[in-house]
Motif scaffolding. Sequence first.
Motif, short mmCIF file in Angstrom:
data_model
loop_
_atom_site.label_atom_id
_atom_site.label_comp_id
_atom_site.label_asym_id
_atom_site.label_seq_id
_atom_site.Cartn_x
_atom_site.Cartn_y
_atom_site.Cartn_z
N ASP A 195 30.61 19.29 122.63
CA ASP A 195 31.06 20.23 121.61
C ASP A 195 31.58 21.50 122.30
O ASP A 195 30.80 22.29 122.85
CB ASP A 195 29.87 20.56 120.69
CG ASP A 195 30.25 21.45 119.52
OD1 ASP A 195 31.28 22.15 119.60
OD2 ASP A 195 29.49 21.48 118.54
N ARG A 196 32.90 21.69 122.27
CA ARG A 196 33.51 22.82 122.98
C ARG A 196 33.01 24.17 122.44
O ARG A 196 32.79 25.11 123.21
CB ARG A 196 35.03 22.76 122.87
CG ARG A 196 35.64 21.52 123.52
CD ARG A 196 35.60 21.61 125.04
NE ARG A 196 36.12 20.40 125.64
CZ ARG A 196 37.41 20.17 125.89
NH1 ARG A 196 38.31 21.07 125.56
NH2 ARG A 196 37.79 19.05 126.47
N ASP A 197 32.87 24.28 121.12
CA ASP A 197 32.41 25.54 120.54
C ASP A 197 31.03 25.90 121.05
O ASP A 197 30.74 27.07 121.36
CB ASP A 197 32.39 25.46 119.01
CG ASP A 197 33.79 25.37 118.41
OD1 ASP A 197 34.73 25.86 119.07
OD2 ASP A 197 33.94 24.82 117.30
N LEU A 198 30.16 24.91 121.15
CA LEU A 198 28.81 25.16 121.66
C LEU A 198 28.84 25.50 123.15
O LEU A 198 28.12 26.39 123.62
CB LEU A 198 27.93 23.93 121.41
CG LEU A 198 26.45 24.03 121.79
CD1 LEU A 198 25.80 25.22 121.14
CD2 LEU A 198 25.73 22.75 121.41
N LEU A 199 29.70 24.82 123.90
CA LEU A 199 29.81 25.07 125.34
C LEU A 199 30.35 26.47 125.64
O LEU A 199 30.06 27.03 126.69
CB LEU A 199 30.70 24.01 125.99
CG LEU A 199 30.08 22.63 126.15
CD1 LEU A 199 31.12 21.61 126.58
CD2 LEU A 199 28.93 22.66 127.14
N HIS A 200 31.12 27.03 124.72
CA HIS A 200 31.62 28.39 124.91
C HIS A 200 30.49 29.43 124.77
O HIS A 200 30.69 30.59 125.12
CB HIS A 200 32.74 28.70 123.93
CG HIS A 200 34.07 28.15 124.35
ND1 HIS A 200 34.71 28.54 125.51
CD2 HIS A 200 34.88 27.21 123.79
CE1 HIS A 200 35.85 27.89 125.64
NE2 HIS A 200 35.98 27.07 124.61
N ARG A 201 29.32 29.00 124.27
CA ARG A 201 28.20 29.92 124.08
C ARG A 201 27.15 29.84 125.19
O ARG A 201 26.21 30.63 125.20
CB ARG A 201 27.51 29.63 122.73
CG ARG A 201 28.37 29.95 121.52
CD ARG A 201 27.67 29.47 120.25
NE ARG A 201 28.41 29.83 119.05
CZ ARG A 201 28.13 30.88 118.28
NH1 ARG A 201 27.13 31.68 118.60
NH2 ARG A 201 28.83 31.13 117.20
N VAL A 202 27.30 28.89 126.10
CA VAL A 202 26.27 28.72 127.14
C VAL A 202 26.40 29.80 128.22
O VAL A 202 27.45 30.42 128.37
CB VAL A 202 26.33 27.31 127.78
CG1 VAL A 202 26.18 26.23 126.72
CG2 VAL A 202 27.61 27.12 128.57
N ASP A 203 25.30 30.00 128.96
CA ASP A 203 25.29 30.98 130.04
C ASP A 203 25.56 30.34 131.40
O ASP A 203 25.90 31.04 132.36
CB ASP A 203 23.91 31.67 130.10
CG ASP A 203 23.50 32.25 128.76
OD1 ASP A 203 24.21 33.15 128.27
OD2 ASP A 203 22.48 31.79 128.21
N HIS A 204 25.43 29.04 131.45
CA HIS A 204 25.43 28.34 132.74
C HIS A 204 25.82 26.90 132.48
O HIS A 204 25.50 26.35 131.41
CB HIS A 204 24.01 28.43 133.33
CG HIS A 204 23.89 27.97 134.74
ND1 HIS A 204 24.39 28.67 135.81
CD2 HIS A 204 23.28 26.86 135.27
CE1 HIS A 204 24.11 28.02 136.93
NE2 HIS A 204 23.45 26.92 136.62
#
Length: 413
Positions: A195-204
Amino acid sequence: MIPITCRFSRLSHHFDNTEVFNDISATLSSNLTGLLGRNGQGKSVLMALLAQAMPASAGTIAWSQPFHWVQQTQRLQGPRIAEALGVAVWYDCFQRIESGGANDQDFSLVADLWHLPAQWGRVLQEAGLDLPLSTPITHLSGGEQTRVALCRAFLLDDHYLLLDEPSNHLDTGGRKWLATKLSAHSAGALVITHDRDLLHRVDHILELDTHGLHEYGGNYAIYRSIRDAQLAATEQQVNTLKKEQLKQKRAQQQELEKTAQRRKQGEQLRRSGSQSKLLLDAKKGKAESNFGKLKQQQQQRSGELTNKLSATQSALEAIKPQTFHIANQARRKSLCLHMSDLVLPYVTVPPLSITVRAGERWHIKGKNGSGKSTLLRIIAGLEQAKTGICKVYGDCLYLDQHFSLLDGEQSAL
Protein backbone atom coordinates in the motif's frame (compact mmCIF):
# COMPACT_ATOMS: atom_id res chain seq x y z
CA MET A 1 18.31 7.79 20.75
CA ILE A 2 15.36 5.46 20.08
CA PRO A 3 15.74 2.24 22.12
CA ILE A 4 16.01 -1.05 20.24
CA THR A 5 12.90 -3.25 20.48
CA CYS A 6 14.16 -6.28 18.57
CA ARG A 7 17.50 -7.36 17.19
CA PHE A 8 17.93 -10.25 14.78
CA SER A 9 21.37 -11.34 13.66
CA ARG A 10 22.69 -13.60 10.87
CA LEU A 11 19.21 -15.01 10.33
CA SER A 12 18.88 -17.77 7.73
CA HIS A 13 16.00 -20.03 6.78
CA HIS A 14 15.33 -22.79 4.31
CA PHE A 15 12.58 -25.31 3.55
CA ASP A 16 14.06 -28.71 2.75
CA ASN A 17 16.84 -27.80 0.30
CA THR A 18 15.35 -24.47 -0.80
CA GLU A 19 16.93 -21.36 0.70
CA VAL A 20 14.50 -18.54 1.55
CA PHE A 21 17.11 -16.03 2.73
CA ASN A 22 20.58 -16.19 4.19
CA ASP A 23 22.56 -14.27 6.82
CA ILE A 24 20.33 -11.21 7.28
CA SER A 25 20.52 -8.85 10.24
CA ALA A 26 18.67 -5.71 11.40
CA THR A 27 17.22 -3.94 14.42
CA LEU A 28 13.65 -2.78 15.06
CA SER A 29 12.78 0.29 17.15
CA SER A 30 9.60 1.91 18.43
CA ASN A 31 8.83 3.57 15.12
CA LEU A 32 6.94 2.52 11.99
CA THR A 33 8.96 0.30 9.66
CA GLY A 34 7.84 -1.00 6.27
CA LEU A 35 9.05 -4.39 5.00
CA LEU A 36 9.18 -4.58 1.20
CA GLY A 37 10.07 -7.31 -1.27
CA ARG A 38 8.74 -9.21 -4.23
CA ASN A 39 6.09 -11.87 -3.78
CA GLY A 40 7.69 -15.10 -2.64
CA GLN A 41 10.85 -13.39 -1.42
CA GLY A 42 10.31 -14.49 2.20
CA LYS A 43 8.72 -11.48 3.91
CA SER A 44 5.99 -13.48 5.64
CA VAL A 45 8.51 -16.16 6.59
CA LEU A 46 10.74 -13.52 8.20
CA MET A 47 7.78 -12.11 10.11
CA ALA A 48 6.76 -15.59 11.29
CA LEU A 49 10.31 -16.12 12.56
CA LEU A 50 10.24 -12.78 14.39
CA ALA A 51 6.87 -13.78 15.89
CA GLN A 52 8.58 -16.99 17.06
CA ALA A 53 5.93 -19.05 15.29
CA MET A 54 8.68 -21.33 13.97
CA PRO A 55 12.42 -21.69 14.55
CA ALA A 56 14.97 -20.19 12.17
CA SER A 57 17.45 -22.47 10.42
CA ALA A 58 20.24 -20.29 11.82
CA GLY A 59 20.71 -16.98 13.61
CA THR A 60 19.36 -15.27 16.72
CA ILE A 61 16.33 -13.09 17.57
CA ALA A 62 16.17 -11.04 20.77
CA TRP A 63 13.12 -9.04 21.93
CA SER A 64 13.11 -6.41 24.68
CA GLN A 65 9.32 -5.92 24.83
CA PRO A 66 6.14 -7.91 24.09
CA PHE A 67 4.88 -8.18 20.51
CA HIS A 68 1.69 -9.12 18.68
CA TRP A 69 1.48 -10.72 15.22
CA VAL A 70 -1.42 -10.26 12.81
CA GLN A 71 -1.06 -12.82 10.03
CA GLN A 72 -2.00 -12.31 6.40
CA THR A 73 -4.54 -15.14 6.65
CA GLN A 74 -6.29 -16.89 9.57
CA ARG A 75 -6.39 -13.63 11.49
CA LEU A 76 -9.24 -14.33 13.92
CA GLN A 77 -9.71 -16.88 16.68
CA GLY A 78 -13.02 -17.83 18.27
CA PRO A 79 -16.69 -17.72 17.33
CA ARG A 80 -17.50 -14.12 18.37
CA ILE A 81 -15.95 -10.67 18.21
CA ALA A 82 -15.27 -10.99 21.94
CA GLU A 83 -12.96 -13.98 21.39
CA ALA A 84 -11.36 -12.33 18.36
CA LEU A 85 -10.49 -9.31 20.50
CA GLY A 86 -9.11 -11.57 23.24
CA VAL A 87 -11.52 -10.19 25.85
CA ALA A 88 -14.17 -12.93 26.05
CA VAL A 89 -13.52 -13.73 29.74
CA TRP A 90 -14.13 -10.12 30.84
CA TYR A 91 -16.94 -9.54 28.34
CA ASP A 92 -18.90 -12.56 29.57
CA CYS A 93 -18.29 -11.45 33.15
CA PHE A 94 -19.70 -7.97 32.44
CA GLN A 95 -22.68 -9.57 30.67
CA ARG A 96 -23.48 -11.66 33.76
CA ILE A 97 -23.19 -8.59 35.97
CA GLU A 98 -25.49 -6.62 33.67
CA SER A 99 -28.07 -9.40 33.60
CA GLY A 100 -27.98 -9.87 37.37
CA GLY A 101 -26.48 -13.36 37.24
CA ALA A 102 -22.98 -12.55 38.52
CA ASN A 103 -21.24 -14.04 41.56
CA ASP A 104 -18.48 -12.73 43.86
CA GLN A 105 -15.78 -14.11 41.56
CA ASP A 106 -17.16 -12.08 38.65
CA PHE A 107 -17.03 -8.83 40.64
CA SER A 108 -13.52 -9.67 41.84
CA LEU A 109 -12.37 -10.33 38.28
CA VAL A 110 -13.42 -6.89 37.00
CA ALA A 111 -12.75 -4.93 40.19
CA ASP A 112 -10.42 -2.43 38.53
CA LEU A 113 -11.57 -2.95 34.95
CA TRP A 114 -14.88 -1.12 34.74
CA HIS A 115 -13.46 1.08 31.98
CA LEU A 116 -12.95 -1.83 29.57
CA PRO A 117 -16.42 -2.03 27.92
CA ALA A 118 -16.21 1.66 26.98
CA GLN A 119 -12.68 1.10 25.64
CA TRP A 120 -13.77 -1.87 23.52
CA GLY A 121 -16.72 0.08 22.15
CA ARG A 122 -14.54 3.08 21.33
CA VAL A 123 -11.96 1.02 19.46
CA LEU A 124 -14.63 -0.76 17.42
CA GLN A 125 -16.44 2.51 16.70
CA GLU A 126 -13.21 4.14 15.49
CA ALA A 127 -12.82 1.16 13.14
CA GLY A 128 -16.31 1.73 11.76
CA LEU A 129 -17.72 -1.37 13.46
CA ASP A 130 -20.97 -0.55 15.24
CA LEU A 131 -21.44 -4.13 16.40
CA PRO A 132 -21.89 -5.88 19.77
CA LEU A 133 -19.08 -8.14 20.92
CA SER A 134 -21.49 -11.08 20.75
CA THR A 135 -21.59 -10.82 16.93
CA PRO A 136 -20.49 -14.11 15.29
CA ILE A 137 -17.34 -13.81 13.19
CA THR A 138 -19.09 -15.65 10.37
CA HIS A 139 -21.45 -12.68 9.99
CA LEU A 140 -18.59 -10.33 9.13
CA SER A 141 -17.23 -9.54 5.68
CA GLY A 142 -13.53 -10.05 4.92
CA GLY A 143 -12.84 -6.36 5.46
CA GLU A 144 -14.75 -6.31 8.75
CA GLN A 145 -12.81 -9.34 9.97
CA THR A 146 -9.56 -7.55 9.13
CA ARG A 147 -10.71 -4.52 11.14
CA VAL A 148 -11.51 -6.71 14.15
CA ALA A 149 -8.05 -8.35 13.98
CA LEU A 150 -6.41 -4.92 13.87
CA CYS A 151 -8.61 -3.67 16.73
CA ARG A 152 -7.21 -6.46 18.90
CA ALA A 153 -3.69 -5.37 17.98
CA PHE A 154 -4.35 -1.70 18.80
CA LEU A 155 -5.82 -2.65 22.20
CA LEU A 156 -2.31 -3.87 23.07
CA ASP A 157 -0.78 -0.39 23.27
CA ASP A 158 2.46 -1.63 24.89
CA HIS A 159 3.10 -4.31 22.23
CA TYR A 160 5.27 -3.99 19.15
CA LEU A 161 3.07 -4.96 16.19
CA LEU A 162 4.00 -7.37 13.40
CA LEU A 163 1.43 -6.76 10.67
CA ASP A 164 1.36 -8.85 7.48
CA GLU A 165 -0.54 -7.01 4.71
CA PRO A 166 -2.89 -5.28 7.19
CA SER A 167 -4.62 -3.13 4.56
CA ASN A 168 -5.75 -6.15 2.51
CA HIS A 169 -9.56 -6.22 2.23
CA LEU A 170 -9.92 -2.73 3.76
CA ASP A 171 -11.91 -0.06 1.97
CA THR A 172 -10.68 3.54 1.60
CA GLY A 173 -12.01 4.57 5.00
CA GLY A 174 -10.48 1.51 6.62
CA ARG A 175 -7.07 2.28 5.18
CA LYS A 176 -7.20 5.84 6.50
CA TRP A 177 -8.18 4.50 9.93
CA LEU A 178 -5.29 2.00 9.84
CA ALA A 179 -2.76 4.69 8.93
CA THR A 180 -4.00 6.96 11.73
CA LYS A 181 -3.88 4.20 14.35
CA LEU A 182 -0.39 3.11 13.30
CA SER A 183 0.90 6.68 13.55
CA ALA A 184 -0.48 6.87 17.08
CA HIS A 185 0.85 3.46 18.21
CA SER A 186 3.90 4.50 20.21
CA ALA A 187 5.25 0.96 20.73
CA GLY A 188 6.13 0.70 17.03
CA ALA A 189 5.29 -1.70 14.22
CA LEU A 190 6.80 -3.66 11.35
CA VAL A 191 4.40 -3.70 8.40
CA ILE A 192 4.51 -5.87 5.28
CA THR A 193 2.54 -3.93 2.70
CA HIS A 194 2.26 -2.92 -0.94
CA ASP A 195 0.00 0.00 0.00
CA ARG A 196 1.83 3.11 -1.27
CA ASP A 197 -0.19 5.51 0.90
CA LEU A 198 0.76 3.56 4.01
CA LEU A 199 4.40 3.31 2.92
CA HIS A 200 4.55 7.10 2.60
CA ARG A 201 3.86 7.25 6.37
CA VAL A 202 6.65 4.94 7.55
CA ASP A 203 9.84 6.15 9.24
CA HIS A 204 12.10 3.40 7.97
CA ILE A 205 12.09 0.75 5.23
CA LEU A 206 13.62 -2.73 5.06
CA GLU A 207 13.73 -4.45 1.68
CA LEU A 208 14.25 -8.17 1.24
CA ASP A 209 15.57 -9.40 -2.11
CA THR A 210 17.75 -12.18 -3.50
CA HIS A 211 20.87 -10.34 -2.33
CA GLY A 212 19.79 -9.93 1.29
CA LEU A 213 18.10 -7.34 3.52
CA HIS A 214 18.65 -3.64 2.78
CA GLU A 215 17.85 -0.68 5.04
CA TYR A 216 16.62 2.75 3.98
CA GLY A 217 15.99 5.70 6.26
CA GLY A 218 12.78 7.60 5.56
CA ASN A 219 9.51 6.86 3.83
CA TYR A 220 8.62 5.40 0.44
CA ALA A 221 9.34 8.63 -1.48
CA ILE A 222 12.94 8.63 -0.21
CA TYR A 223 13.29 4.88 -0.81
CA ARG A 224 11.92 5.23 -4.36
CA SER A 225 14.29 8.05 -5.25
CA ILE A 226 17.26 5.95 -4.09
CA ARG A 227 16.04 2.88 -5.92
CA ASP A 228 15.35 4.83 -9.13
CA ALA A 229 18.91 6.17 -9.03
CA GLN A 230 20.25 2.63 -8.43
CA LEU A 231 18.09 1.31 -11.26
CA ALA A 232 19.30 3.96 -13.72
CA ALA A 233 22.94 3.40 -12.74
CA THR A 234 22.64 -0.39 -13.01
CA GLU A 235 20.89 -0.19 -16.39
CA GLN A 236 23.69 2.09 -17.62
CA GLN A 237 26.27 -0.36 -16.31
CA VAL A 238 24.56 -3.25 -18.14
CA ASN A 239 24.52 -1.25 -21.39
CA THR A 240 28.21 -0.32 -20.98
CA LEU A 241 29.19 -3.95 -20.35
CA LYS A 242 27.21 -5.13 -23.38
CA LYS A 243 28.97 -2.54 -25.58
CA GLU A 244 32.35 -3.56 -24.16
CA GLN A 245 31.53 -7.21 -24.79
CA LEU A 246 30.56 -6.45 -28.40
CA LYS A 247 33.71 -4.38 -28.88
CA GLN A 248 35.85 -7.24 -27.60
CA LYS A 249 34.16 -9.74 -29.93
CA ARG A 250 34.85 -7.46 -32.88
CA ALA A 251 38.52 -7.06 -31.85
CA GLN A 252 38.82 -10.82 -31.45
CA GLN A 253 37.34 -11.36 -34.90
CA GLN A 254 39.71 -8.80 -36.43
CA GLU A 255 42.68 -10.52 -34.79
CA LEU A 256 41.55 -13.87 -36.14
CA GLU A 257 41.28 -12.37 -39.64
CA LYS A 258 44.78 -10.83 -39.34
CA THR A 259 46.22 -14.16 -38.18
CA ALA A 260 44.61 -15.99 -41.07
CA GLN A 261 46.02 -13.40 -43.49
CA ARG A 262 49.54 -13.79 -42.07
CA ARG A 263 49.29 -17.56 -42.36
CA LYS A 264 48.22 -17.22 -45.97
CA GLN A 265 51.18 -14.91 -46.69
CA GLY A 266 53.55 -17.35 -44.96
CA GLU A 267 52.28 -20.23 -47.08
CA GLN A 268 52.74 -18.14 -50.23
CA LEU A 269 56.36 -17.36 -49.24
CA ARG A 270 56.98 -21.01 -48.45
CA ARG A 271 55.71 -22.06 -51.88
CA SER A 272 57.73 -19.32 -53.68
CA GLY A 273 60.98 -20.42 -52.01
CA SER A 274 62.13 -16.78 -51.56
CA GLN A 275 62.94 -17.38 -47.87
CA SER A 276 64.58 -20.28 -46.12
CA LYS A 277 62.34 -22.94 -44.59
CA LEU A 278 64.17 -22.60 -41.26
CA LEU A 279 63.41 -18.87 -41.05
CA LEU A 280 59.78 -19.38 -42.04
CA ASP A 281 59.36 -22.14 -39.41
CA ALA A 282 60.81 -19.84 -36.73
CA LYS A 283 58.42 -17.01 -37.71
CA LYS A 284 55.50 -19.42 -37.75
CA GLY A 285 56.33 -20.77 -34.30
CA LYS A 286 56.67 -17.26 -32.85
CA ALA A 287 53.41 -16.13 -34.46
CA GLU A 288 51.52 -19.16 -33.15
CA SER A 289 52.97 -18.61 -29.67
CA ASN A 290 51.94 -14.93 -29.69
CA PHE A 291 48.50 -15.82 -31.01
CA GLY A 292 48.07 -18.48 -28.30
CA LYS A 293 48.90 -15.93 -25.58
CA LEU A 294 46.59 -13.33 -27.13
CA LYS A 295 43.77 -15.86 -27.43
CA GLN A 296 44.21 -16.85 -23.78
CA GLN A 297 44.10 -13.20 -22.71
CA GLN A 298 40.99 -12.59 -24.81
CA GLN A 299 39.25 -15.66 -23.37
CA GLN A 300 40.12 -14.52 -19.85
CA ARG A 301 38.81 -11.02 -20.54
CA SER A 302 35.70 -12.44 -22.20
CA GLY A 303 35.03 -14.62 -19.15
CA GLU A 304 35.45 -11.67 -16.81
CA LEU A 305 33.06 -9.55 -18.88
CA THR A 306 30.49 -12.36 -19.03
CA ASN A 307 30.61 -12.90 -15.25
CA LYS A 308 30.41 -9.19 -14.55
CA LEU A 309 27.51 -8.74 -16.95
CA SER A 310 25.68 -11.71 -15.43
CA ALA A 311 26.14 -10.33 -11.90
CA THR A 312 25.02 -6.85 -12.96
CA GLN A 313 21.94 -8.22 -14.76
CA SER A 314 21.10 -10.22 -11.64
CA ALA A 315 21.36 -7.05 -9.56
CA LEU A 316 19.17 -5.24 -12.09
CA GLU A 317 16.54 -7.97 -11.93
CA ALA A 318 16.47 -7.67 -8.13
CA ILE A 319 15.79 -3.91 -8.12
CA LYS A 320 13.63 -3.64 -11.22
CA PRO A 321 9.96 -3.09 -10.32
CA GLN A 322 7.66 -6.03 -11.01
CA THR A 323 4.98 -5.48 -13.63
CA PHE A 324 1.90 -7.49 -14.42
CA HIS A 325 0.59 -7.45 -17.98
CA ILE A 326 -2.94 -8.52 -18.77
CA ALA A 327 -3.29 -9.71 -22.34
CA ASN A 328 -5.93 -8.04 -24.46
CA GLN A 329 -8.90 -10.24 -25.16
CA ALA A 330 -10.44 -10.92 -28.54
CA ARG A 331 -11.95 -7.93 -30.26
CA ARG A 332 -15.32 -9.62 -30.37
CA LYS A 333 -17.50 -7.96 -27.75
CA SER A 334 -19.52 -11.06 -26.94
CA LEU A 335 -21.78 -11.00 -23.89
CA CYS A 336 -20.24 -12.43 -20.69
CA LEU A 337 -22.56 -11.34 -17.88
CA HIS A 338 -26.00 -9.79 -17.60
CA MET A 339 -27.68 -8.71 -14.36
CA SER A 340 -31.03 -7.02 -14.14
CA ASP A 341 -32.70 -5.64 -10.98
CA LEU A 342 -30.56 -7.94 -8.84
CA VAL A 343 -31.27 -7.62 -5.11
CA LEU A 344 -28.47 -8.87 -2.81
CA PRO A 345 -29.13 -10.79 0.40
CA TYR A 346 -27.79 -9.69 3.83
CA VAL A 347 -27.30 -6.02 2.82
CA THR A 348 -29.47 -3.08 1.88
CA VAL A 349 -28.37 -1.66 -1.46
CA PRO A 350 -30.34 -0.59 -4.55
CA PRO A 351 -31.07 -3.29 -7.18
CA LEU A 352 -28.14 -3.84 -9.55
CA SER A 353 -28.24 -3.92 -13.34
CA ILE A 354 -24.96 -4.59 -15.17
CA THR A 355 -23.93 -5.91 -18.58
CA VAL A 356 -20.31 -7.05 -19.07
CA ARG A 357 -18.82 -7.91 -22.47
CA ALA A 358 -15.63 -9.77 -23.41
CA GLY A 359 -12.48 -7.72 -22.95
CA GLU A 360 -14.01 -5.37 -20.37
CA ARG A 361 -12.58 -5.07 -16.87
CA TRP A 362 -14.77 -3.80 -14.05
CA HIS A 363 -13.73 -2.54 -10.63
CA ILE A 364 -16.25 -3.18 -7.84
CA LYS A 365 -15.82 -0.55 -5.14
CA GLY A 366 -17.67 -0.18 -1.85
CA LYS A 367 -17.39 -0.05 1.91
CA ASN A 368 -16.51 -3.16 3.89
CA GLY A 369 -19.71 -5.14 4.43
CA SER A 370 -21.57 -3.54 1.53
CA GLY A 371 -21.95 -6.84 -0.37
CA LYS A 372 -19.05 -6.88 -2.88
CA SER A 373 -18.05 -10.48 -2.12
CA THR A 374 -21.70 -11.53 -1.96
CA LEU A 375 -22.19 -10.14 -5.46
CA LEU A 376 -19.23 -12.15 -6.78
CA ARG A 377 -20.52 -15.31 -5.09
CA ILE A 378 -23.90 -14.82 -6.75
CA ILE A 379 -22.21 -14.44 -10.15
CA ALA A 380 -20.19 -17.61 -9.45
CA GLY A 381 -23.37 -19.50 -8.55
CA LEU A 382 -22.41 -19.95 -4.88
CA GLU A 383 -25.16 -17.69 -3.47
CA GLN A 384 -28.74 -16.92 -4.41
CA ALA A 385 -29.98 -13.38 -4.95
CA LYS A 386 -33.21 -12.31 -3.27
CA THR A 387 -34.73 -11.35 -6.59
CA GLY A 388 -33.62 -10.35 -10.09
CA ILE A 389 -31.74 -11.88 -12.96
CA CYS A 390 -28.06 -12.93 -13.07
CA LYS A 391 -26.94 -14.82 -16.15
CA VAL A 392 -23.35 -15.84 -16.97
CA TYR A 393 -22.43 -16.68 -20.56
CA GLY A 394 -19.48 -19.06 -20.69
CA ASP A 395 -17.17 -20.27 -17.93
CA CYS A 396 -16.71 -18.42 -14.63
CA LEU A 397 -13.82 -18.79 -12.15
CA TYR A 398 -14.16 -17.31 -8.65
CA LEU A 399 -11.02 -16.51 -6.62
CA ASP A 400 -12.06 -15.35 -3.16
CA GLN A 401 -10.04 -13.23 -0.77
CA HIS A 402 -9.10 -16.32 1.28
CA PHE A 403 -7.75 -18.19 -1.79
CA SER A 404 -10.09 -21.11 -1.12
CA LEU A 405 -9.44 -22.24 -4.69
CA LEU A 406 -6.00 -23.45 -3.62
CA ASP A 407 -5.42 -26.76 -1.88
CA GLY A 408 -2.97 -26.20 0.95
CA GLU A 409 -1.91 -29.85 0.85
CA GLN A 410 -0.69 -29.63 -2.76
CA SER A 411 2.43 -28.05 -4.23
CA ALA A 412 2.34 -25.17 -6.69
CA LEU A 413 2.92 -27.61 -9.52
